[in-house]
Design a protein around this motif. Structure first.
Motif, mmCIF file in Angstrom:
data_model
loop_
_atom_site.group_PDB
_atom_site.id
_atom_site.type_symbol
_atom_site.label_atom_id
_atom_site.label_comp_id
_atom_site.label_asym_id
_atom_site.label_seq_id
_atom_site.Cartn_x
_atom_site.Cartn_y
_atom_site.Cartn_z
ATOM 1 N N GLY A 322 13.825 17.136 24.588
ATOM 2 C CA GLY A 322 15.441 16.777 23.829
ATOM 3 C C GLY A 322 15.555 15.375 24.421
ATOM 4 N N PHE A 323 14.769 15.304 26.285
ATOM 5 C CA PHE A 323 15.378 14.193 26.773
ATOM 6 C C PHE A 323 14.235 12.414 26.779
ATOM 7 C CE2 PHE A 323 17.409 13.153 31.071
ATOM 8 C CZ PHE A 323 17.541 14.984 31.561
ATOM 9 N N ALA A 324 12.865 12.918 25.564
ATOM 10 C CA ALA A 324 12.787 12.062 25.314
ATOM 11 C C ALA A 324 13.241 11.801 23.994
ATOM 12 C CB ALA A 324 10.805 13.144 24.385
ATOM 13 N N ALA A 325 13.964 12.549 22.906
ATOM 14 C CA ALA A 325 14.348 12.201 21.880
ATOM 15 C C ALA A 325 15.673 11.248 22.022
ATOM 16 C CB ALA A 325 14.966 13.339 21.376
ATOM 17 N N GLY A 326 16.615 11.326 23.368
ATOM 18 C CA GLY A 326 18.032 11.216 24.263
ATOM 19 C C GLY A 326 17.354 9.791 24.556
ATOM 20 N N ALA A 327 16.503 9.395 24.783
ATOM 21 C CA ALA A 327 16.248 8.308 25.265
ATOM 22 C C ALA A 327 15.950 7.118 24.455
ATOM 23 C CB ALA A 327 15.000 8.012 26.486
ATOM 24 N N GLU A 328 15.255 7.764 22.927
ATOM 25 C CA GLU A 328 14.420 6.801 22.377
ATOM 26 C C GLU A 328 15.502 6.338 21.326
ATOM 27 O OE1 GLU A 328 11.245 7.339 17.880
ATOM 28 O OE2 GLU A 328 12.617 8.953 19.083
ATOM 29 N N SER A 329 16.520 6.401 20.826
ATOM 30 C CA SER A 329 17.609 5.624 19.866
ATOM 31 C C SER A 329 18.060 4.735 20.925
ATOM 32 C CB SER A 329 18.196 7.168 19.267
ATOM 33 O OG SER A 329 18.288 7.938 18.767
ATOM 34 N N ASP A 330 18.995 5.104 22.254
ATOM 35 C CA ASP A 330 18.669 4.327 23.184
ATOM 36 C C ASP A 330 17.934 3.393 23.087
ATOM 37 O OD1 ASP A 330 20.979 6.708 23.243
ATOM 38 O OD2 ASP A 330 21.279 6.223 25.680
ATOM 39 N N LEU A 331 16.712 3.312 23.490
ATOM 40 C CA LEU A 331 15.625 2.650 23.486
ATOM 41 C C LEU A 331 16.027 1.482 22.842
ATOM 42 C CD1 LEU A 331 13.425 2.073 26.204
ATOM 43 C CD2 LEU A 331 11.944 2.902 23.964
ATOM 44 N N ILE A 332 15.417 1.960 21.627
ATOM 45 C CA ILE A 332 15.857 0.623 20.313
ATOM 46 C C ILE A 332 16.814 0.153 20.533
ATOM 47 C CG2 ILE A 332 15.336 0.431 17.688
ATOM 48 C CD1 ILE A 332 15.001 3.418 17.724
ATOM 49 N N ALA A 333 17.905 -0.121 20.471
ATOM 50 C CA ALA A 333 19.306 -0.532 20.580
ATOM 51 C C ALA A 333 19.021 -1.456 21.773
ATOM 52 C CB ALA A 333 20.748 -0.107 20.315
ATOM 53 N N TYR A 334 18.500 -0.846 23.283
ATOM 54 C CA TYR A 334 18.840 -1.298 24.345
ATOM 55 C C TYR A 334 17.667 -2.718 23.902
ATOM 56 C CZ TYR A 334 20.201 -3.058 29.073
ATOM 57 O OH TYR A 334 19.725 -3.103 30.364
#
Length: 419
Positions: A322-334
């Motif tokens: 879940g942590f990985a999924a939560g970070a991934e979407s943020d990562l693309i935009a950031y």
């Protein structure tokens, strides 16, 4: 703007409108309703579960391929008009899925149409405006924005279950479509917009123009393709693990009640992961933040192999994923905004969203194929371990963030600038 709090003071309405737009847009709504209609559609139409699920894959791939087009439209005509019109169109086309006749070809065409029109109601558009309102607090703001998917997971399934009980699976589609039509679109019309030059945070513009690379410059940049491959690796590893998690848990001898609890744990960890990683992005170099977040899911995949029924390990694995999924979407935009700037953000983000959408759509198929062929998910879990590790290590090669303000100051006024 000079104070950190001033970004939220000026941009909170835009952030809230974007959060609701994502919650009721084309990214999470189909995902949160598919599981409830597969059975009823199978009973009425006689199509297999795989055939029905293929409609969702068609939707995801079509939307992903068109993401750069909608990004270009947002860059060219402004994000407000693209987000509002696409969200409205998504509501209409999603409602029309309920009118599908007994033809699987038309069913697939309906889902293709949803992907064709609805991609502008995803983070491709909403994140552009939020990135333009926030710089110092950009990571946290993006984390809050993408909590829209968590809001969708809380609201949409309940509406879907109620509407199926009242009106059948066909009635579910127009009822759920009221969420974007009556909530997301009006809120976006009232509050969603790009900042005026005097409202924009420092570091975003120079001389009233947005700073950053063009798409062609980005495509020639090694860092773009490093991000592209890293994003694809994570999506390919995680997408199928999430969809097949109840079945993976069953192979460990655990019942459906525990599976539901594990899925709830994943939802909570996604929520926490987005906020925590966003907050850390504002304070540390983003790739180093992602190193542990993307490495621990490899351990989760290791623990999920086999048939051992260690309940604690199952729950810990769910939290890690879940942590990985939560970070991934943020990562693309950031990372798209920090490494390539905002001048052509829509097109660049759209190109980086493409591997995410395609890999996430194909991942469940790969997990299912491995299960069908071998009788176990272990082979795909082993491959996912490697994918998570590769993704994390690739990001460490990205280097420092560019200083677009300093670069802009070195350009002579008479020098031509690519558009």
């Amino acid at each position: 703007m000079t104070q950190k709090t001033s970004e939220f003071a000026l941009g909170w309405k835009v952030l809230l409108a974007g959060l609701v737009g994502i919650a009721f847009g084309a990214s999470p709504v189909p995902f949160n309703t598919l599981g409830f209609v597969i059975g009823p559609i199978h009973e009425e139409m006689g199509w297999s579960f795989a055939e029905i699920s293929l409609g969702f894959s068609i939707f995801g791939i079509a939307a992903s391929l068109l993401a750069p087009v909608y990004g270009w439209l947002a860059d060219r005509y402004g994000v407000r008009i693209v987000a509002i019109l696409s969200t409205f169109a998504f509501a209409v086309t999603f409602a029309l899925v309920g009118l599908t006749p007994a033809s699987i070809v038309i069913f697939y065409l309906a889902w293709f149409l949803v992907g064709l029109i609805g991609i502008g109601s995803t983070p491709v558009t909403w994140s552009r405006a939020v990135n333009m309102w926030f710089f110092t607090n950009r990571g946290l703001a993006l984390g809050i924005l993408l909590l829209g998917t968590s809001l969708s997971a809380l609201v949409v399934p309940r509406v879907a279950v109620w509407s199926i009980a009242e009106f059948g699976w066909r009635g579910m589609y127009p009822v759920v479509a009221l969420l974007p039509l009556l909530i997301a679109v009006p809120l976006a019309y009232l509050w969603f917009r790009e900042p005026r030059p005097e409202e924009a945070p420092e570091g975003l513009m120079a001389g009233g123009a947005l700073l950053g690379m063009t798409l062609s410059q980005s495509l020639r940049d090694r860092r773009f393709w490093t991000m592209w491959i890293s994003i694809a690796c994570v999506a390919l590893a995680y997408g199928g693990a999430h969809v097949h998690m109840p079945e993976i848990i069953k192979q460990h001898g655990m019942d459906a009640q525990l599976a539901a609890g594990v899925m709830g744990t994943i939802g909570i960890s996604i929520f926490v992961g987005r906020l925590l990683t966003g907050w850390l992005f504002d304070r540390l170099w983003a790739p180093i933040v992602c190193l542990p977040i993307l490495l621990v899911p490899a351990l989760a995949c290791y623990w999920l192999q086999g048939t051992a029924s260690d309940e604690t390990r199952i729950y810990l694995s769910a939290i890690m994923l879940g942590f990985a999924a939560g970070a991934e979407s943020d990562l693309i935009a950031y990372l798209a905004s920090r490494y390539f700037g905002m001048a052509h953000y829509g097109k660049i983000y759209g190109m980086l969203y493409m591997p995410f959408g395609i890999a996430a759509s194909l991942s469940p198929v790969l997990y299912g194929h491995v299960r069908d062929v071998t009788g176990s998910y272990d082979g795909m879990l082993q491959a996912s371990m490697l994918l998570f590790v590769v993704s994390a290590l690739l990001l460490l090669t990205m280097g420092r963030y560019p200083d677009f303000v300093a670069e802009a100051s070195t350009i002579r006024p008479e020098a031509p600038v690519e558009t």
